[in-house]
Design a protein around this motif. Structure first.
Motif, PDB file in Angstrom:
ATOM      1  N   ASN A  24       0.835  -1.207   0.000  1.00  0.00           N
ATOM      2  CA  ASN A  24       0.000   0.000   0.000  1.00  0.00           C
ATOM      3  C   ASN A  24       0.867   1.254   0.000  1.00  0.00           C
ATOM      4  OD1 ASN A  24      -2.758   1.000   0.073  1.00  0.00           O
ATOM      5  ND2 ASN A  24      -2.213   1.824   2.083  1.00  0.00           N
ATOM      6  N   TYR A  27       2.374   2.002  -3.374  1.00  0.00           N
ATOM      7  CA  TYR A  27       1.423   2.487  -4.378  1.00  0.00           C
ATOM      8  C   TYR A  27       0.974   3.923  -4.109  1.00  0.00           C
ATOM      9  CZ  TYR A  27      -2.064   1.861  -8.060  1.00  0.00           C
ATOM     10  OH  TYR A  27      -2.795   1.956  -9.214  1.00  0.00           O
ATOM     11  N   ALA A  30      -1.705   6.719  -4.401  1.00  0.00           N
ATOM     12  CA  ALA A  30      -2.953   5.945  -4.537  1.00  0.00           C
ATOM     13  C   ALA A  30      -2.967   4.821  -3.481  1.00  0.00           C
ATOM     14  CB  ALA A  30      -3.060   5.367  -5.934  1.00  0.00           C
ATOM     15  N   THR A  31      -4.107   4.139  -3.391  1.00  0.00           N
ATOM     16  CA  THR A  31      -4.229   3.021  -2.457  1.00  0.00           C
ATOM     17  C   THR A  31      -4.531   1.741  -3.227  1.00  0.00           C
ATOM     18  OG1 THR A  31      -6.600   3.352  -2.138  1.00  0.00           O
ATOM     19  CG2 THR A  31      -5.099   4.551  -0.645  1.00  0.00           C
ATOM     20  N   SER A  33      -6.942  -0.069  -2.977  1.00  0.00           N
ATOM     21  CA  SER A  33      -8.360  -0.186  -3.336  1.00  0.00           C
ATOM     22  C   SER A  33      -8.630   0.313  -4.737  1.00  0.00           C
ATOM     23  CB  SER A  33      -9.231   0.585  -2.333  1.00  0.00           C
ATOM     24  OG  SER A  33      -8.883   1.960  -2.344  1.00  0.00           O
ATOM     25  N   SER A  34      -7.653   1.037  -5.328  1.00  0.00           N
ATOM     26  CA  SER A  34      -7.817   1.529  -6.695  1.00  0.00           C
ATOM     27  C   SER A  34      -6.766   0.942  -7.622  1.00  0.00           C
ATOM     28  CB  SER A  34      -7.712   3.061  -6.710  1.00  0.00           C
ATOM     29  OG  SER A  34      -6.445   3.483  -6.205  1.00  0.00           O
ATOM     30  N   LYS A  36      -4.773  -0.898 -10.361  1.00  0.00           N
ATOM     31  CA  LYS A  36      -5.074  -1.334 -11.711  1.00  0.00           C
ATOM     32  C   LYS A  36      -4.194  -2.540 -12.054  1.00  0.00           C
ATOM     33  CE  LYS A  36      -6.371   3.290 -13.285  1.00  0.00           C
ATOM     34  NZ  LYS A  36      -6.076   4.390 -14.226  1.00  0.00           N
ATOM     35  N   GLU A  84     -17.422  -4.136  -0.711  1.00  0.00           N
ATOM     36  CA  GLU A  84     -18.393  -3.810  -1.752  1.00  0.00           C
ATOM     37  C   GLU A  84     -19.820  -3.799  -1.227  1.00  0.00           C
ATOM     38  OE1 GLU A  84     -15.870  -5.786  -5.484  1.00  0.00           O
ATOM     39  OE2 GLU A  84     -17.654  -6.779  -4.675  1.00  0.00           O
ATOM     40  N   GLU A 107      -7.358  -1.220   2.581  1.00  0.00           N
ATOM     41  CA  GLU A 107      -8.419  -1.483   1.627  1.00  0.00           C
ATOM     42  C   GLU A 107      -7.813  -1.988   0.319  1.00  0.00           C
ATOM     43  OE1 GLU A 107     -11.631  -1.400   2.232  1.00  0.00           O
ATOM     44  OE2 GLU A 107     -11.179  -0.837   4.312  1.00  0.00           O
ATOM     45  N   ASN A 109      -8.800  -4.014  -3.741  1.00  0.00           N
ATOM     46  CA  ASN A 109      -9.839  -4.352  -4.710  1.00  0.00           C
ATOM     47  C   ASN A 109      -9.579  -5.741  -5.290  1.00  0.00           C
ATOM     48  OD1 ASN A 109      -7.736  -4.024  -6.455  1.00  0.00           O
ATOM     49  ND2 ASN A 109      -8.545  -2.199  -7.493  1.00  0.00           N
ATOM     50  N   THR A 111      -8.361  -6.700  -8.033  1.00  0.00           N
ATOM     51  CA  THR A 111      -7.139  -6.917  -8.799  1.00  0.00           C
ATOM     52  C   THR A 111      -6.133  -7.718  -7.987  1.00  0.00           C
ATOM     53  OG1 THR A 111      -7.478  -4.835  -9.989  1.00  0.00           O
ATOM     54  CG2 THR A 111      -5.250  -5.765 -10.001  1.00  0.00           C
TER      55      THR A 111
END
Length: 1079
Positions: A24, A27, A30-31, A33-34, A36, A84, A107, A109, A111
């Motif tokens: 985290n 990145y 950004a976090t 959770s986003s 890509k 979600e 957090e 996602n 990916t």
């Protein structure tokens, strides 16, 4: 252990937490959770390292590594789903088991989750967890995976998609969820029940439903179309032959299991084992330096095979077969044009090439069958023809041949499957025991059998092993191997369920009545005799409890499998010589129904059971007690038992045909006594026939059997012409009652059958009638039930002179031995035949009681008739005659004056209540005087006089029993006739004592008159009279004064002194002195 697990859990989750915090940070700004997909390369390294550390250094080995992989996926997946779904914090900390762990992670996602699937083993675990997702959400979850792998696809994305696809088709590992699966499924259930969840696919269209309207089941996700469309979008990234074969195999197997079959295709072991062996060998060659776990590889190969032949849970929805075929055909053509479906090494194809060839052949065969059906339309037929052409060409282009597997290659696979009880091992057991070349050595083959006995619990397997043992024992092999194989076979048989044991025993009897012993050399079955003895000794000593019965059945089945004939022989022998053993042994045999016998030998010699019983009957029955045991044993075996109504281990029909007919018709040469034959016949007839028609006895030559019984009854009148020991083939007077009972019972059964089908049995009926015409006329009366209304009652013409009988039912016979004046003799004989005939005789007697001369003449004639009839009566017949005589005395038709020859002084007593007993006693005394006179002195042998003594004693005992009813010894008992005691018990006691004294004198008189003067029956009868005399004195002390007692004692002693036998005289004198002593 709990503390250690907790520490391990904390340590590993800390490693995972640290890796995600580092990723985290990498990145930022950004976090995760986003995150890509293209950025995974920037942050994935610490996460992948942590996962490898957690799963790769686990001390528990592969299983524990798998466990932690699943844990990590559940932790990450559940965190994403709960994020979600916007789970409420208040509910989360109470209900979510991952709440604290989720809060310690940043957090993320999907990916992160999907990229982890590219690690070895994670895609398969993901598919297993996907099967725990409710159907309503499975499609959505799968759609998100497809979106991820089809965006900026790589070779690894394609592999993940294909692996998840095929793993979904293979279904769950094992039949039950593990604890992690249950936790994951519970999360979905909890989220589904959360009111505000946004997880539901219909959340944006939520409305208040009508509570009375049932909620329709969620639609089945169209998974097949989703995967196929994903392949179309990822087409340029399927750039290797391995991936294309993998993809096309998935397409073909999905098509087959979703469209072309509705039920699972069951493959026999002969197909399954070579297929698995081929798959395992190929994977082993391509494993390289990776660890090769044979059991795990077999298990996965079996899952592949099962999935390819089992209808899929994922059916195509809204997509026709024709459209599916067109899409798959286009994919095939595209990959073929790029030469991606060609095998690089023809001599050594890989696992996916092998699978593709099998899938193509399977689908083409199914499409060929479907194209011949009239249920498809032209569009489908055209699509079928097009794709068949494409795939047929492809199949022909796969040049590698189907390799043949040798037994040496298949043996380790089969043994591994059996050793570890892998799925479908039962189908391989018969195949495994079929061929002796299964293992590189006999020892390995036997060793596998020995350590896996409970895997071979099938009748067919046991019988195949028996065949193998027989073949081996006839070859030049090591004796110890044959013995070991024999022991293994017997042990396997012993563990079979009872029903399987019975079917196996029935098969064994087809080989030989001697079972294994009769099929292999004696050296192989050495020690069987000791085992047989031990089995029966344990059973006899163990008793007949229910628990013992189960173990006893198992023990007998074990030895019976080795030698049924020897086992049955021992069983029959013990049932005869061991008192009471027949009950337990019959219960055991009824459980082992197959031991009745079978096979070609039985067509000639009868059932095995009957052969053993016959041997026992002819060699072991040396006493009356053993005959009784034998009879009880057969009766127990004839009892209905089992699930089939009316079935019995030993049918009554077989008993009659084996133990009655041959021995009754043997003209005295039989080793089985006549009485035993009759008892067996009576036992068989007394069983409930279960309302079968025709009755089983009609299969036992019933009319010849009736005639034989009639002959025996006819010869019973000659019994006093034989020696005291009797003669073979002739019936004793004591057994004549049994013969009459059997004849009557059989006559009733046959009579019912004749009445129900007269036309069928008319010839046999007339045959029997003609045969018995030569016998004594009384014999035919016992066949009245058989004659029915066909024939009249035929009696000597002299009888019609003393009876008024209707001519429509009775007719006279001119018989030389029944001349003028023999009417009363015939009348007495009729009275002895049956109660029904006796009633007719009493009712039809032609006697004018108003003419004293007629009554006097009748009484004298009847005295002579009784004298002539008595010696040839059985106890039952004599009882009927006594009944008739009492009736004649009561009605005044029989005049018997009572003489006071044994009275010193006239008693001032009322003896009217006892007149019948007294007069009957006097009548019998007169009969005995005639019978013992000079004119009849040569009628009877010694044993004939013994019989007459027993009949006379029987009559006197009836009189004593009558006295007991008239004056009970217990004051609380009610007398038979209260009016008899109108003068009080003291007077009645005097009357009873007087009657008893008269009976005692009559008995002693007869004892003295009887030739030999030593009738034991009369001696015992006299003792019984004295005993009752004593009982009356004790119950009614006022019935006799001291003077009267002294006179009676002197009187009794004087009478007794006339006896010739000193021992009898001494016993009676002692009894007299005791019962009449003063005070």
């Amino acid at each position: 252990m709990m503390n250690q697990d907790f520490w391990m859990s904390c340590e590993k989750t800390a490693v995972l937490q640290g890796a995600f915090l580092l990723a985290n940070r990498l990145y930022q700004p950004a976090t995760l959770s986003s995150l890509k997909k293209e950025d995974w390369i920037k942050v994935g390294h610490p996460i992948l390292q942590a996962v490898k550390e957690i799963c790769g250094q686990e001390r528990g080995g592969c299983q524990s590594s798998f466990h932690w992989k699943k844990k990590i996926l559940i932790i990450l997946w559940s965190k994403v789903v709960e994020t979600e779904s916007e789970e409420d914090m208040e509910n989360g900390w109470r209900e979510n088991p991952f709440f604290s762990l989720h809060n310690s992670l940043p957090e993320i996602n999907r990916t992160v989750l999907f990229e982890l699937l590219k690690l070895t083993g994670f895609s398969q675990i993901y598919a297993q967890l996907l099967l725990c997702v409710p159907p309503a959400h499975l499609s959505a979850e799968l759609e998100k995976l497809v979106q991820h792998v089809t965006c900026d696809s790589t070779k690894e994305d394609v592999r993940v998609l294909l692996e998840v696809w095929w793993e979904l088709w293979k279904g769950r590992w094992g039949s039950q969820e593990d604890s992690l699966d249950q936790v994951f499924a519970a999360m979905w259930t909890r989220l589904n029940n959360t009111p505000a969840t946004s997880l539901s696919p219909q959340a944006a269209k939520r409305f208040k439903s009508d509570p009375d309207t049932p909620t329709p089941p969620p639609p089945t996700p169209d998974v097949v179309s989703m995967f196929v469309q994903a392949l179309e979008r990822m087409g340029e990234h399927l750039n290797t032959s391995e991936l294309c074969c993998f993809a096309l195999s998935n397409c073909l197997d999905s098509l087959y299991t979703s469209h072309l079959i509705d039920v699972a295709v069951v493959l026999p072991g002969e197909v399954t084992l070579p297929t698995l062996t081929r798959a395992v060998n190929i994977r082993k060659r391509h494993a390289g330096t990776e660890p090769f776990d044979l059991v795990q590889v077999i298990r996965e190969a079996k899952r592949d095979l099962t999935a390819a032949h089992t209808p899929s849970r994922f059916k195509c929805c809204g997509v026709t077969l024709a459209l599916t075929l067109q899409t798959m055909s286009h994919l095939t053509q595209a990959w073929d044009e790029r030469e991606l479906l060609k095998t690089a090494d023809i001599s050594d194809p890989g696992p996916w090439e092998l699978r593709l060839k099998s899938s193509l052949a399977r689908v083409l065969k199914s499409l060929e069958e479907k194209s011949m059906s009239d249920a498809i339309d032209e569009v489908e037929r055209q699509a079928l023809n097009d794709v068949k052409g494409t795939w047929s060409c492809l199949l022909e282009s796969l040049p590698f041949p189907d390799t043949e597997n040798s037994a040496t290659e298949m043996a380790p696979i089969a043994m591994a499957i059996i050793d570890h009880r892998l799925e479908g091992f039962q189908d391989l057991t018969l195949l495994f025991v079929t061929d002796l070349s299964w293992a590189p050595s006999e020892e390995e083959w036997l060793s596998c059998l020995e350590r896996n006995k409970n895997a071979f619990l099938q009748k067919d397997v046991v019988m195949k092993l028996v065949t193998t043992l027989i073949a081996k024992s006839q070859m030049d092999v090591v004796l110890e191997q044959c013995r070991k194989l024999k022991d293994i076979i017997v042990d396997i048989f012993s563990e079979l369920p009872l029903a399987e044991k019975n079917t196996t025993l029935a098969e064994m009897l087809k080989y030989s009545r001697s079972g294994l012993q009769g099929s292999v050399p004696q050296a192989v079955t050495e020690g069987f005799s000791q085992e047989l003895n031990m089995a029966f000794n344990c059973i006899i000593q163990g008793g007949a409890t229910q628990s013992n019965l189960h173990s006893a059945v198992a023990a007998i089945a074990r030895v019976a499998f080795q030698n049924p004939e020897a086992t049955l022989r021992r069983c029959c022998h013990l049932a005869v010589v061991n008192l009471g053993a027949h009950s337990l042994l019959s219960k055991i045999l009824q459980q082992l129904s197959s031991l009745r016998g079978g096979g070609t030998e039985d067509n000639v010699t009868g059932s095995l059971l009957c052969s053993c019983l016959q041997e026992t009957a002819t060699t072991k029955l040396s006493s009356a007690k053993e005959e009784d045991q034998f009879q009880h044993f057969l009766v127990a075996l004839m009892q209905p038992s089992g699930s089939v109504e009316g079935w019995c281990f030993l049918p009554p029909e077989e008993v009659v045909c084996s133990f009655v007919l041959p021995h009754l018709a043997s003209s005295g040469s039989s080793n089985i006594s006549l009485e035993l034959c009759l008892r067996l016949l009576q036992s068989a007839l007394s069983l409930d026939p279960q309302n079968t028609s025709p009755h089983w006895v009609m299969n036992c030559s019933p009319f010849p059997l009736l005639y034989i019984l009639c002959q025996l009854l006819n010869e019973a009148s000659r019994c006093w012409q034989l020696t005291a020991e009797g003669a073979p083939g002739h019936l004793s007077m004591e057994s004549k009652d049994l013969l009459v009972t059997v004849l009557t019972s059989l006559g009733r059964v046959v009579g019912r059958e004749v009445a129900s089908a007269p036309n069928t049995w008319s010839r046999a009926l007339f045959w029997l009638y003609n045969k018995v015409e030569a016998l004594d006329w009384t014999v035919r009366f016992h066949l009245k039930a058989v004659w029915g209304a066909h024939f009249k009652n035929e009696v000597p013409s002299s009888l019609l002179a003393v009876c008024e009988l209707p001519e429509r039912e009775w007719s006279g016979l001119e018989l030389a031995q029944y001349g003028q004046g023999t009417g009363l003799l015939a009348w007495m004989e009729c009275c002895a035949l049956s109660d029904e005939v006796q009633d007719t005789m009493l009712a039809s007697l032609a006697l004018d009681q108003h003419r004293p001369s007629d009554v006097n003449m009748f009484s004298k004639g009847l005295l002579v008739a009784v004298t002539q009839t008595l010696p040839w009566c059985t106890v039952t017949e004599w009882g009927r005659l006594l009944k008739a005589l009492r009736e004649l005395l009561r009605s005044g038709r029989l005049h018997v004056p009572y003489s006071l020859e044994y009275v010193d002084f006239l008693p001032l007593l009322d003896l009217r209540a006892f007149s019948c007993d007294l007069r009957l006693s006097v009548l019998l005394l007169r009969v005995m005087q005639l019978l013992c006179g000079s004119s009849c002195a040569d009628w009877l042998p010694t044993h004939g006089w013994d019989h007459v003594g027993r009949l006379y004693a029987f009559a006197i005992r009836e009189a004593v029993d009558s006295l007991r009813g008239k004056l009970p010894l217990n004051p609380s008992d009610t007398p038979t006739s209260p009016k008899d005691l109108k003068d009080g018990p003291t007077s009645a006691g005097q009357e009873v004592l007087f009657v008893l004294s008269q009976l005692f004198c009559h008995v002693q008189h007869v004892q003295v008159m009887t030739p030999g003067g030593q009738s034991e029956a009369l001696f015992l009868c006299a003792l019984e009279i004295l005993t009752h005399y004593e009982a009356v004195l004790m119950a009614h002390p006022g019935s006799s004064t001291d003077l009267e007692s002294d006179n009676a004692r002197h009187f009794f002693t004087t009478i007794t002194d006339n006896l010739e036998d000193a021992d009898m005289k001494a016993v009676l004198r002692q009894k007299i002195s005791q019962l009449l002593s003063p005070g």
